[in-house]
Design an enzyme around this catalytic site. Structure first.
Site, mmCIF file in Angstrom:
data_model
loop_
_atom_site.group_PDB
_atom_site.id
_atom_site.type_symbol
_atom_site.label_atom_id
_atom_site.label_comp_id
_atom_site.label_asym_id
_atom_site.label_seq_id
_atom_site.Cartn_x
_atom_site.Cartn_y
_atom_site.Cartn_z
ATOM 1 N N ASP A 97 -11.218 -5.559 -0.822
ATOM 2 C CA ASP A 97 -10.538 -4.591 0.024
ATOM 3 C C ASP A 97 -10.007 -5.329 1.237
ATOM 4 O OD1 ASP A 97 -10.639 -1.296 0.261
ATOM 5 O OD2 ASP A 97 -10.342 -2.335 2.189
ATOM 6 N N SER A 119 0.812 -1.229 0.000
ATOM 7 C CA SER A 119 0.000 0.000 0.000
ATOM 8 C C SER A 119 0.839 1.270 0.000
ATOM 9 C CB SER A 119 -0.935 0.008 1.206
ATOM 10 O OG SER A 119 -1.794 -1.100 1.125
ATOM 11 N N HIS A 163 -14.997 0.853 3.244
ATOM 12 C CA HIS A 163 -14.742 2.070 3.995
ATOM 13 C C HIS A 163 -15.843 3.111 3.814
ATOM 14 C CE1 HIS A 163 -10.555 0.770 4.712
ATOM 15 N NE2 HIS A 163 -10.677 0.236 3.495
ATOM 16 N N CYS A 185 -7.560 2.552 1.713
ATOM 17 C CA CYS A 185 -8.684 1.907 1.041
ATOM 18 C C CYS A 185 -8.241 1.334 -0.301
ATOM 19 C CB CYS A 185 -9.810 2.940 0.816
ATOM 20 S SG CYS A 185 -11.146 2.302 -0.199
#
Lengths: 610, 374
Positions: free
Chosen positions: A357, A320, A363, A376
């Site tokens: 996710d 991420s 989210h 997210c």
């Protein structure tokens, strides 16, 4: 009387023949005279040289290697006196006896001596063992008469007072190898020299090496020195001041503890490498003192790869953390505005597949700041899908991914930024849009090194200044004693708007204040960062992960945390990677926080534990 | 015979005699100086070798005086007996001799060791002179075979020790004396033919009887440069010593080959290399000239001797010394294999010194008794 006259006649005969005896002897003696003229006058110079070669031995005087310091003048590497065991090849009288006897006095494998003596040359010295003990030296000295040709020479031995700390940055030294001697890079060096073999010892070898001296000594037929004929003093190498802050370096290594991983801390404004830690490490003192072949094999076969510098050689998916670059790309290409809301329900259907996710259920409505803060996935799946792989690759490269940072350490790896062109060239397949979805959250073919991630943090911290990470701060010339600061490296400015960086920073700050890295929140200093989880087992879109089952450690994901601080006026950029520790927020973020606090002058109150 | 004795020159020493003695003393002095230079640094314990050599010179001088004093004809008559004693000593050596470096050459005698292979040369010289001087030896049996059979046991006993150098010296004296006496061409041709026919057998026998180090020496003579640390080492180091002396030499104690012990046996077989390294080509030529002078004086004595015994004795002495000089210098300068022959009057060695001075005494003996017939 007849007999007497006969005798007289015979005497005359005999005496007449004496002339032949005389001529014979004279001819022989003249022949000898000519031979002596030939040897002494005609070829005299030649024999003069042979006589000189006979009695003189040239000894290379090793210069003291330049010392290494950190940025504050803390000693990192020096030279300590030690005894080196040499064999002077000309003076060996009985090879077999030598091979049989030496192991009685010195702890060494006879096969190893044999290998070292097997070189073709009959002249010169061969180092048999480095850094022999005082006891070994005394034993050999007391048996010198039985060991013609064996020489003990006091020399400087490289020493690293901090032992394992900074081992990957410092590297180690070792005798120039046979293959290196054949390499044109080392063509100016003689066999037997100790050169840098890794780390800055290797890259800055030309400064550290110094110039050898030479002493010509006169020896007798047994090789015993009689007197010194000439001496050319060696010239010590330059002392180097590295950009490392050894307190930070120690802290970084201590924070990693027994885990495998890497921490890189940069000064974002000039690229100074403040800390570059890689674990597990090694003790360069063990390697530099002439490591035995057996120990070396043990090192190379260690499955934890202690010699690998993970900070520059470890290539991991960024996970991420890559969303930082995704954010820059989507804002700059105006794919999405920062304020635009994207609904997230926890899944992203794509074709016949469904990408999930990390947070089941999603989210909700997310803008950019929230997407970064909560990491997210769906937001970036969508953004990535709209962007396409090639614009993503372009921005990734702008941030320095896919290429070496150019840090002055050997064997840096470049990581990989995939593109459609790359896929066609290397895999001979077209790029599938589904693959872009994985790339959007930093998985798939994409790999990066920890130092590249620290550089990304630097670029964001400075609103687009790209600097090359540097290790050398200054050098002191031994001859003149003058300290020479290295000029700051050239700076390149990315063509990315300040507004974009402002949005990204807002998101990164939110990561720490209310997002995935709340453990990195400091009461002393504002920190901005991004967590990441580098998947070890490839991402499967429909993979039914069993959340309850803890996978085996070697299949657990790597934990990333990339940060800078203080948010308003950044002074330090950090990348932390801990292998197989799962989520960046829990494993890596606290380490970054402790490190940043220490750098900003705040002692940490809480011992982080991994 | 009493007439002869009365006619002995009793006027004391003439110019020739002084020159003769001067040359001998000069060569011996040069030898002692070289030995001093070689052994200088190592003679910290015991009696220095150069002083030992000086002592042998004194002993040899006494032998010289004795050899001058007793009429050589009397000595010639005793020669067969002396030769017999010599052969017995050689046999004793073979049985009970002191062995050094694979050779059995010495009979220990108190603090000394006597080398019979040196001493037997004196009876050999006297015996050959006496044999051919007594009466005309007609025919090749009397001229060659009989004396050959007499000389052969001595030659073989020395070869058996093994002492290749001395046995060759033995042979050389015999051959030169025979040639001087004169060979009928038929007889001489027979010798050559027999030698050629016997050569393969002799070679096999001689080669087989040599010690390994001697075989190595001869083999290494073929190409000493090929193996500087090995078998040709002595010869090569010797040539380096001589050659590096260049024109003027390195000066006393200046010889690095000598002083740092690259040159082995510097005080014995390779003493010439020591001298040549320190005194250069000039010194070497001066030394060679001294030897040449000695030989010329010796041959002059042979030429003017009043009888065959005297002539052949003088020729034998000159041959003995000249053979040593030529082969030794040829060997140290790389013209001949390293066979282990000392340089007469210079190499360290008591037996050789006494024998050589005795032989030179005989030479002067011949000279001082030549006036009787004039």
């Amino acid at each position: 009387m007849l007999d007497t006259s006969r005798q007289a006649n015979e005497l005359a005969d005999i005496q007449n023949r004496l002339i032949f005896v005389k001529i014979g002897f004279l001819m022989l003696l003249v022949l000898l005279g000519l031979r002596l003229w030939q040897l002494q006058v005609r070829d005299g110079l030649h024999y003069q040289e042979l006589a000189r070669d006979n009695r003189t031995r040239s000894i290379v005087l090793e210069p003291a290697r330049g010392l290494l310091y950190d940025r504050n003048g803390e000693l990192l590497a020096n030279n300590i006196p030690s005894f080196q065991l040499y064999v002077s090849l000309e003076d060996i009288q009985d090879r077999e006896a030598l091979l049989a006897q030496l192991p009685h006095y010195v702890d060494i494998d006879p096969q190893e001596i044999s290998n070292k003596l097997s070189i073709k040359s009959r002249r010169g010295r061969v180092k048999i063992k480095a850094d022999i003990s005082l006891k070994e030296a005394a034993l050999i000295e007391s048996h010198r008469l039985e060991l013609p040709g064996v020489v003990i020479q006091p020399e400087y031995q490289r020493h690293y007072p901090l032992n394992t700390y900074a081992s990957h940055v410092l590297g180690y030294v070792g005798e120039i190898s046979e293959s290196q001697l054949k390499d044109p890079e080392f063509s100016h060096l003689q066999g037997g020299r100790i050169i840098g073999q890794n780390g800055v010892e290797r890259t800055f070898d030309e400064y550290l090496l110094g110039e050898t001296g030479e002493e010509v000594i006169e020896v007798d037929a047994l090789g015993y020195p009689k007197r010194s004929l000439s001496v050319r003093r060696p010239l010590a190498g330059d002392d180097l001041y590295l950009t490392l802050d050894i307190r930070l370096q120690r802290l970084a290594e201590d924070l990693l503890g027994q885990e495998a991983g890497a921490i890189v801390a940069l000064d974002p404004w000039n690229g100074d490498v403040l800390a570059l830690a890689s674990k597990p490490g090694f003790n360069p003192n063990d390697v530099s003192g002439g490591i035995s072949a057996k120990d070396w094999q043990r090192f190379l076969k260690d499955t934890r790869h202690p010699l690998t510098n993970r900070a520059i050689q470890g290539q991991y998916p960024p996970g991420s953390v890559f969303k930082i670059i995704m954010a820059a790309a989507l804002l700059e290409t105006q794919t999405l505005s920062a304020q635009e809301m994207v609904p997230c329900h926890g899944t992203f259907p794509f074709g016949r597949r469904v990408f999930r996710d990390w947070k089941a259920g999603g989210h909700g409505q997310v803008d950019l700041t929230k997407a970064i803060a909560e990491s997210c996935d769906v937001y970036f799946y969508k953004a990535g899908n709209q962007l396409g792989i090639d614009p993503i690759a372009t921005y990734a490269r702008q941030f320095g991914l896919g290429e070496k940072t150019g840090i002055a350490l050997p064997s840096e790896r470049s990581g990989l930024v995939p593109s459609s062109e790359w896929k066609k060239r290397v895999k001979r397949e077209p790029w599938y849009p589904g693959e872009t979805i994985s790339i959007s959250i930093g998985q798939g073919f994409l790999t990066v090194t920890p130092i590249q991630m620290a550089k990304v943090a630097s670029i964001v911290a400075t609103n687009g200044r790209v600097v090359q990470p540097r290790l050398l701060k200054a050098s002191r010339l031994r001859r003149t004693g003058t300290l020479k600061e290295k000029p700051e490296p050239p700076i390149q400015q990315l063509a990315i708007s300040p507004q974009t960086f402002a949005h990204i920073k807002e998101g990164l700050a939110a990561v720490v204040t209310k997002g995935t890295a709340k453990l990195a929140q400091s009461e002393f200093v504002s920190i901005a960062g991004k967590t990441g989880t580098a998947q070890v087992v490839a991402l499967k879109p429909d993979g039914d992960k069993d959340k309850n089952k803890e996978p085996q450690k070697e299949f657990r994901d790597h934990a990333w945390f990339v940060a800078f601080a203080p948010v308003e006026h950044p002074k330090i950029a950090v990348a932390v990677l801990v292998e197989h520790m799962g989520h960046g927020g829990s494993a890596s973020a606290p380490l970054a926080k402790t490190l940043i606090e220490a750098y900003m002058g705040f002692e940490t109150t809480q011992e982080p534990s991994l | 015979m009493s007439l002869m004795n009365d006619n002995v020159n009793r006027r004391g020493l003439d110019t020739f005699d002084w020159c003769f003695l001067g040359v001998i003393m000069a060569i011996i002095s040069v030898g002692i100086l070289s030995i001093y230079s070689v052994t200088n640094p190592q003679s910290t314990t015991g009696f220095p070798i150069y002083l030992k050599q000086a002592t042998w010179m004194v002993v040899g001088s006494l032998a010289f005086l004795v050899a001058v004093g007793i009429d050589y004809h009397k000595l010639a008559r005793l020669s067969y007996l002396l030769y017999g004693i010599g052969l017995i000593l050689l046999i004793i050596v073979l049985i009970a001799g002191k062995t050094s470096r694979g050779s059995q050459r010495w009979i220990p005698l108190g603090p000394f060791a006597v080398q019979p292979s040196e001493f037997i040369k004196i009876p050999l010289l006297l015996m050959l002179a006496a044999y051919y001087g007594a009466t005309t030896r007609e025919g090749w049996v009397r001229r060659l075979i009989i004396p050959g059979l007499i000389v052969l046991p001595g030659f073989l006993l020395i070869l058996k020790q093994p002492d290749l150098g001395s046995s060759l010296g033995f042979l050389a004296i015999f051959l030169v004396v025979i040639l001087t006496v004169g060979m009928k061409s038929k007889a001489f041709g027979f010798v050559i033919l027999a030698a050629l026919m016997l050569f393969p057998f002799a070679w096999g026998g001689v080669w087989g009887s040599l010690h390994e180090y001697q075989q190595d020496r001869i083999l290494s003579f073929v190409d000493p440069n090929s193996d500087p640390g090995g078998k040709g080492y002595h010869g090569l180091q010797s040539r380096i010593a001589i050659g590096s002396g260049q024109l003027l030499g390195k000066g006393l104690y200046g010889g690095t080959q000598t002083q740092f012990k690259f040159l082995p046996e510097g005080h014995t077989d390779f003493v010439f290399a020591v001298f040549a390294e320190e005194w250069g080509f000039i010194g070497s030529i001066v030394l060679l000239s001294l030897y040449i002078l000695l030989f010329l004086m010796g041959l002059e004595i042979a030429l003017k001797a009043k009888d065959i015994v005297g002539t052949l004795l003088a020729v034998g002495v000159v041959t003995m010394i000249a053979f040593g000089v030529v082969v030794n210098i040829a060997m140290t300068s790389g013209l001949a294999p390293v066979v282990g022959i000392p340089l007469p009057l210079m190499s360290y060695g008591g037996s050789a010194m006494v024998v050589n001075l005795t032989a030179l005494g005989l030479l002067l003996n011949v000279k001082r008794r030549r006036l009787s017939l004039l």
